[in-house]
Design a protein around this motif. Structure first.
Motif, PDB file in Angstrom:
ATOM      1  N   VAL A 239       0.884  -1.112   0.062  1.00  0.00           N
ATOM      2  CA  VAL A 239       0.078  -0.038   0.080  1.00  0.00           C
ATOM      3  C   VAL A 239       0.893   1.091  -0.012  1.00  0.00           C
ATOM      4  O   VAL A 239       0.635   2.226  -0.418  1.00  0.00           O
ATOM      5  N   GLY A 240       1.943   1.321   1.065  1.00  0.00           N
ATOM      6  CA  GLY A 240       2.698   2.280   0.979  1.00  0.00           C
ATOM      7  C   GLY A 240       3.625   2.608  -0.501  1.00  0.00           C
ATOM      8  O   GLY A 240       3.958   3.781  -0.648  1.00  0.00           O
ATOM      9  N   GLY A 276      -8.190   0.909  -0.682  1.00  0.00           N
ATOM     10  CA  GLY A 276      -8.976   0.945  -1.987  1.00  0.00           C
ATOM     11  C   GLY A 276      -8.196   0.433  -2.961  1.00  0.00           C
ATOM     12  O   GLY A 276      -8.256   0.634  -4.103  1.00  0.00           O
ATOM     13  N   THR A 277      -7.301  -0.561  -2.354  1.00  0.00           N
ATOM     14  CA  THR A 277      -6.279  -1.338  -3.174  1.00  0.00           C
ATOM     15  C   THR A 277      -7.016  -2.616  -3.638  1.00  0.00           C
ATOM     16  O   THR A 277      -7.318  -3.362  -2.681  1.00  0.00           O
ATOM     17  N   TYR A 278      -7.023  -2.982  -4.891  1.00  0.00           N
ATOM     18  CA  TYR A 278      -8.016  -4.096  -5.327  1.00  0.00           C
ATOM     19  C   TYR A 278      -7.124  -5.398  -4.993  1.00  0.00           C
ATOM     20  O   TYR A 278      -6.005  -5.535  -5.269  1.00  0.00           O
ATOM     21  N   ILE A 279      -8.143  -6.473  -5.141  1.00  0.00           N
ATOM     22  CA  ILE A 279      -7.525  -7.867  -4.852  1.00  0.00           C
ATOM     23  C   ILE A 279      -7.859  -8.712  -6.087  1.00  0.00           C
ATOM     24  O   ILE A 279      -9.081  -8.753  -6.437  1.00  0.00           O
ATOM     25  N   LEU A 280      -7.026  -9.448  -6.539  1.00  0.00           N
ATOM     26  CA  LEU A 280      -7.134 -10.463  -7.543  1.00  0.00           C
ATOM     27  C   LEU A 280      -6.699 -11.732  -7.105  1.00  0.00           C
ATOM     28  O   LEU A 280      -5.525 -12.057  -6.653  1.00  0.00           O
ATOM     29  N   GLU A 281      -7.765 -12.879  -7.052  1.00  0.00           N
ATOM     30  CA  GLU A 281      -7.562 -14.010  -6.733  1.00  0.00           C
ATOM     31  C   GLU A 281      -7.557 -15.012  -7.958  1.00  0.00           C
ATOM     32  O   GLU A 281      -8.339 -14.894  -8.782  1.00  0.00           O
TER      33      GLU A 281
END
Length: 319
Positions: A239-240, A276-281
């Motif tokens: 995130v940083g 607000g960082t998206y996740i892809l699985e």
């Protein structure tokens, strides 16, 4: 996220949260809303996507080789309970071999009776909250409706065309399949990147390769109950860095059993709700790892189901 109730019984291992640099302060602070993009923002880290970054990603294409990052979805695909998926093929108006018109047209249609969060998927910002409060401090009562989300619907996510980075954690650790409970935190992420000669930049999509996806056929119960994955400190670190999305070849991205002292799907909370960082699985990363394709153009245009929480996806990597 995937199948088996024993996943929640197994939620613990290494505890972490070493002090990070000042760039992580926003991710760590208790008052995580409103968003740095404004109180009305609905796309989170997608704000990092720019025409300039798309153009720079296009310059990474040297061979034109295209990689499909999505997996096939079947009724047997492991999924976080009670999720499942069935496909029905129908021939409307063609009973007993009937056809349409003088040209005797025949056709097939299909119906999906499916949870959307199955197979390769994009988790939207309306997916995970903290005590019913979601991204940008919006309470569930103010946007969640059985007919569709009133905010953060998956249709709001812009196309993702940006630089992709693969971190081959299996290769870094010298194994075919990384053991469940193995957390990827700052040291592991930086170590893998350094070994591969890549850096993580603002606007990137970062994917982890663990070999875990190979267990879908070999050991589906194990596949869908525990996993290696992103740790709490690792989530704060990424995130940083200002990444747009984080994904892996696992069903739930974050490490299970959860790290000691880390809450249930707290990494999801850090990424989605707080930043607000998206996740892809369930990303099919094996071909990229085999080719040592550590840097590539990442392209994703999801189904725009209005008000949906998630979307099944098939992003592509081009190098």
């Amino acid at each position: 996220m995937m199948r088996s109730n024993r996943r929640l019984a197994a939620l613990t291992t290494l505890g972490a949260s070493l002090g990070l640099a000042a760039s992580l302060a926003f991710a760590q602070q208790a008052n995580w809303h409103p968003s740095k993009w404004g109180a009305k923002d609905e796309i989170g880290a997608a704000n990092y996507l720019t025409p300039e970054r798309a153009a720079a990603a296009a310059k990474l294409v040297k061979t034109g080789k295209v990689y499909s990052l999505g997996i096939e979805v079947t009724p047997d695909t492991p999924a976080f309970p009670p999720r499942g998926c069935k496909l029905y093929i129908v021939q409307p108006g063609q009973h007993a071999g009937a056809t349409l018109g003088e040209t005797k047209t025949s056709y097939n249609d299909d119906i999906l009776n499916c949870w959307v969060g199955i197979g390769s998927q994009l988790d939207g910002l309306g997916h995970i909250g903290i005590d019913n409060v979601y991204y940008n401090g919006v309470h569930a009562k103010d946007f969640v409706d059985s007919t569709g989300l009133k905010k953060y619907g998956i249709e709001k996510v812009p196309p993702m065309v940006t630089r992709g980075v693969l971190l081959d954690m299996a290769g870094y650790l010298g194994v075919d399949v990384v053991k469940e409970g193995t957390a990827f935190n700052k040291a592991e992420i930086e170590g893998a990147a350094r070994k591969q000669g890549v850096e993580i930049r603002e606007g990137d999509v970062v994917l982890f390769h663990t070999g875990w996806l190979s267990l879908i056929d070999k050991d589906p119960k194990r596949y869908g109950s525990v996993e290696p994955g992103l740790g709490k400190e690792g989530a704060l670190y990424l995130v940083g860095k200002g990444v747009v999305a984080v994904g892996a070849d696992t069903w739930g991205l974050e490490v299970l059993p959860f790290e000691k002292g880390v809450g249930v799907f707290e990494v999801h909370q850090i990424l989605l709700a707080k930043n607000g960082t998206y996740i892809l699985e369930n990303m099919n990363t094996a071909p990229l790892a085999q080719d040592k394709a550590y840097e590539f153009m990442f392209v994703l245009g999801q189904n725009k189901y209005k008000g949906a929480v998630q979307s099944m996806i098939n992003p592509v990597a081009i190098r």
